[in-house]
Design an enzyme around this catalytic site. Sequence first.
Site, mmCIF file in Angstrom:
data_model
loop_
_atom_site.group_PDB
_atom_site.id
_atom_site.type_symbol
_atom_site.label_atom_id
_atom_site.label_comp_id
_atom_site.label_asym_id
_atom_site.label_seq_id
_atom_site.Cartn_x
_atom_site.Cartn_y
_atom_site.Cartn_z
ATOM 1 N NE ARG A 38 4.551 0.531 -1.986
ATOM 2 C CZ ARG A 38 3.454 0.518 -1.291
ATOM 3 N NH1 ARG A 38 2.377 -0.100 -1.854
ATOM 4 N NH2 ARG A 38 3.275 0.850 -0.124
ATOM 5 C CB SER A 107 10.465 6.864 1.746
ATOM 6 O OG SER A 107 10.193 6.093 0.616
ATOM 7 C CE LYS A 136 3.819 7.880 2.589
ATOM 8 N NZ LYS A 136 4.180 6.581 3.174
#
Length: 208
Positions: A38, A107, A136
């Site tokens: 990521r 997700s 997040k």
Amino acid sequence: MFNRRLYLVISEDACKGRDLVSVATAAVKGGVDVIQLREKHLDNPAFLERALRLKEALVPFRVPLVINDNLWVAQQCCATGIHVGNSDLPPLDIRAQWPSCGILGYSIEYEKQLCTADAAAADYLALSPVFATATKTDTVTEWKLEGIRKIRAMTDKPLVAIGAIHEGNAAGVIRAGADCLAIVSAICAAPDPEKAAAAIRLQIEKAL
């Protein structure tokens, strides 16, 4: 079929100055069996270079590489798959543009996503986040254990739980209905990533 148990989500930033490939290979030795790269802030050439380096290191371990939200990089490095969220390229579009995609993750940030064609097109659903986390900042739903139990009762899809999961709560998340745990900081930032991964993997196995 997605049948992995310990999923490492890795980035250079998460490794706190250590070499990303070294952290990843140590984690694999500890029990990680799928890795997602990521890198939200890299341009495509830099992202691809990092993906190719990581993929090469994973070949001896037969651990699949999944790319986060970059179809071009995923295809160019011949990754096993890709993971997307609800603001990324939808799974149905991924299937159309990359028919040979081996692992497609999606997700789920709110319950009604579960009943969409995009959720149906995914190989696994990631509940994000299970617990609030600094990695997040745009959280829609903090699922907690009750949320995992609820979604587990609504789908047969493999569920990957992510968000502030560590050795101390891993078993409870599995018992609530998650099939796989996705870890960032508890492994990437650990003093000994191999030992941290092994400890979490042990908790998973105990809870199954």
